[in-house]
Scaffold this motif. Structure first.
Motif, PDB file in Angstrom:
ATOM      1  N   ASN A  77      -4.029 -12.555   2.884  1.00  0.00           N
ATOM      2  CA  ASN A  77      -2.998 -11.739   3.523  1.00  0.00           C
ATOM      3  C   ASN A  77      -2.361 -12.478   4.701  1.00  0.00           C
ATOM      4  O   ASN A  77      -1.173 -12.836   4.672  1.00  0.00           O
ATOM      5  N   ALA A  96      -8.684  -8.126  -2.736  1.00  0.00           N
ATOM      6  CA  ALA A  96      -7.777  -6.976  -2.599  1.00  0.00           C
ATOM      7  C   ALA A  96      -6.520  -7.199  -3.444  1.00  0.00           C
ATOM      8  O   ALA A  96      -6.058  -6.297  -4.134  1.00  0.00           O
ATOM      9  N   THR A 134       0.821  -1.219   0.000  1.00  0.00           N
ATOM     10  CA  THR A 134       0.000   0.000   0.000  1.00  0.00           C
ATOM     11  C   THR A 134       0.854   1.268   0.000  1.00  0.00           C
ATOM     12  O   THR A 134       0.315   2.361  -0.179  1.00  0.00           O
ATOM     13  N   GLU A 152     -10.621 -14.830   0.843  1.00  0.00           N
ATOM     14  CA  GLU A 152      -9.660 -13.785   0.507  1.00  0.00           C
ATOM     15  C   GLU A 152      -8.628 -14.396  -0.439  1.00  0.00           C
ATOM     16  O   GLU A 152      -8.021 -15.415  -0.109  1.00  0.00           O
TER      17      GLU A 152
HETATM   18  N1  TLP Z   1      -4.525  -4.731   4.189  1.00  0.00           N
HETATM   19  C1  TLP Z   1      -3.510  -3.857   4.767  1.00  0.00           C
HETATM   20  C2  TLP Z   1      -3.728  -3.703   6.272  1.00  0.00           C
HETATM   21  O1  TLP Z   1      -5.021  -3.325   6.536  1.00  0.00           O
HETATM   22  C3  TLP Z   1      -3.419  -4.917   7.052  1.00  0.00           C
HETATM   23  C4  TLP Z   1      -2.142  -4.412   4.451  1.00  0.00           C
HETATM   24  O2  TLP Z   1      -1.171  -3.659   4.642  1.00  0.00           O
HETATM   25  O3  TLP Z   1      -2.031  -5.563   4.017  1.00  0.00           O
HETATM   26  N2  TLP Z   1      -8.533  -6.939   2.125  1.00  0.00           N
HETATM   27  C5  TLP Z   1      -7.279  -7.391   2.292  1.00  0.00           C
HETATM   28  C6  TLP Z   1      -6.998  -8.821   2.021  1.00  0.00           C
HETATM   29  C7  TLP Z   1      -6.259  -6.522   2.705  1.00  0.00           C
HETATM   30  O4  TLP Z   1      -5.043  -7.000   2.897  1.00  0.00           O
HETATM   31  C8  TLP Z   1      -6.562  -5.162   2.909  1.00  0.00           C
HETATM   32  C9  TLP Z   1      -5.515  -4.182   3.368  1.00  0.00           C
HETATM   33  C10 TLP Z   1      -7.892  -4.742   2.737  1.00  0.00           C
HETATM   34  C11 TLP Z   1      -8.849  -5.660   2.344  1.00  0.00           C
HETATM   35  C12 TLP Z   1      -8.325  -3.332   3.027  1.00  0.00           C
HETATM   36  O5  TLP Z   1      -7.853  -2.415   2.131  1.00  0.00           O
HETATM   37  P1  TLP Z   1      -7.755  -0.863   2.527  1.00  0.00           P
HETATM   38  O6  TLP Z   1      -6.550  -0.725   3.376  1.00  0.00           O
HETATM   39  O7  TLP Z   1      -7.666  -0.192   1.201  1.00  0.00           O
HETATM   40  O8  TLP Z   1      -8.996  -0.489   3.234  1.00  0.00           O
END
Ligand code: TLP
Length: 343
Positions: free
Chosen positions: A141, A172, A10, A137
């Motif tokens: 992650n 994501a 990110t 997912e």
């Molecule tokens: N993940 C972020 C943190 O929130 C942990 C990261 O740095 O990995 N789904 C998945 C599988 C994600 O890993 C994330 C973000 C999101 C949704 C949420 O996305 P954002 O941060 O854009 O709201």
């Protein structure tokens, strides 16, 4: 010393070409449905994901929560992995926003087993919450950037369909899964009622996610987006970055995956370090035997490497590769980590 930022994908900054695309984008008021760039992105993504329609939203979290809001009623239950993003990283949004609860399973590297999903579906009984949605997912992650085999996604979708539940795919990092597996995005998304995709992770855009599904669900998603205050106006300036990302930054995710593997190999040669999962995409989870991840991460920062504690285990640090780090950077990061950990 230039810090090497491996906290997350990110952290990437929009490239000059992406900024140029943002500056040039034709714009309008998207609440009136009049932003041509947002409309183009939504058509492109609906097609990419094999769905009737799609909606541009502010973040992955917003995509997840709108999806769950569309598919549930208060009191319903969402079957998902214990490491699922909405369970761990969305500020308690499931109960806070929609009055729903997760039923968490222990997936292998975050990947659910279709038979366990089926066993977790509650029988019809007034005592029980109503099992309503299965959430998966891809990549996962907390599972270490793991990729769902297409056969498993299809089997979970078949269970959900047969038992009258909806499947929601938090994609994501779906394009990482696509590049790692060679499976087209629409194949992964086929059995899902709703599917999301983030532009602000490995794809390198500054903001935004897409949520795709059938026309009725996306119309309802639009209402919930409004309710959450996420209806934006000239958001084509952001959608342009997302289009640029889809057109230019997908195939190159393979480099991030190669760099993650190189990083894992280099880290695994350090004393006391064990790589927890097979590195399939752009994440490396390294366990530092007997060490405290938060303390280590502070040392790494002083040495010029940014990383995050993984969070669920005390000695595990997560490293994520992305388009702003090179092969040389990850090898230099390993040298810095090695020195910092030894001190
Ligand atoms: N993940 C972020 C943190 O929130 C942990 C990261 O740095 O990995 N789904 C998945 C599988 C994600 O890993 C994330 C973000 C999101 C949704 C949420 O996305 P954002 O941060 O854009 O709201």
């Amino acid at each position: 010393m230039k810090p090497i930022d491996l906290r997350s994908d990110t952290v990437t900054l929009p490239s000059p070409a992406m900024r140029e695309a943002m500056v040039r984008a034709p714009l309008g008021d998207d609440v009136y449905g009049e932003d041509p760039t947002v409309n183009r992105l939504q058509e492109l993504c609906a097609d990419l994901l094999g769905k009737e329609a799609s909606l541009f939203v502010a973040s992955g979290t917003m995509a997840n929560q709108i999806a769950l809001g569309v598919l549930t009623r208060p009191g319903d239950e969402v079957i998902c992995d214990q490491g699922a993003h909405p369970v761990n990283f969305e500020g308690g949004a499931m109960p806070a926003l929609w009055g729903i609860q997760p039923r968490t399973l222990r997936g292998e590297r975050g990947l659910l087993d279709p038979a366990e999903v089926e066993a977790a579906i509650r029988p019809e009984n007034e005592h029980f919450p109503r099992s309503r949605v299965v959430e998966i997912e891809n990549t996962h992650n907390r599972g270490g950037g793991s990729v769902y085999p297409l056969g498993t996604v299809r089997a979970i979708a078949e269970v959900a369909r047969r038992r009258g539940l909806d499947l929601y795919l938090d994609g994501a990092r779906l394009m990482n899964a696509v590049v790692a597996s060679g499976v087209p995005p629409r194949d992964f998304a086929e059995g899902a009622t709703l599917v999301s995709l983030c532009f602000s992770k490995g794809l390198g855009a500054p903001v935004g996610s897409i949520l795709a599904g059938d026309r009725d669900r996306i119309r309802e998603a639009r209402r919930l987006r409004k309710r959450l205050g996420g209806a934006m106006r000239q958001s084509g300036v952001l959608a342009a970055a997302a289009i640029h990302a889809l057109e230019n930054n997908v195939a190159r995710l393979a480099e991030d995956h190669d760099n993650a593997r190189a990083l894992a190999v280099a880290l695994s040669s350090l004393p006391g370090v064990r790589i927890l999962h097979l590195v399939e995409t752009n994440m490396v989870f390294a366990s530092f035997a007997g060490r405290d991840a938060a303390e280590l991460v502070a040392r790494f920062r002083e040495a010029g490497v940014l990383a995050n504690p993984e969070g669920s285990r005390p000695d595990v640090v997560r490293f994520v590769t992305h388009l702003d780090v090179s092969r040389d950077d990850v090898l230099e990061a390993t040298r810095r980590v090695s020195q910092a950990a030894a001190r």
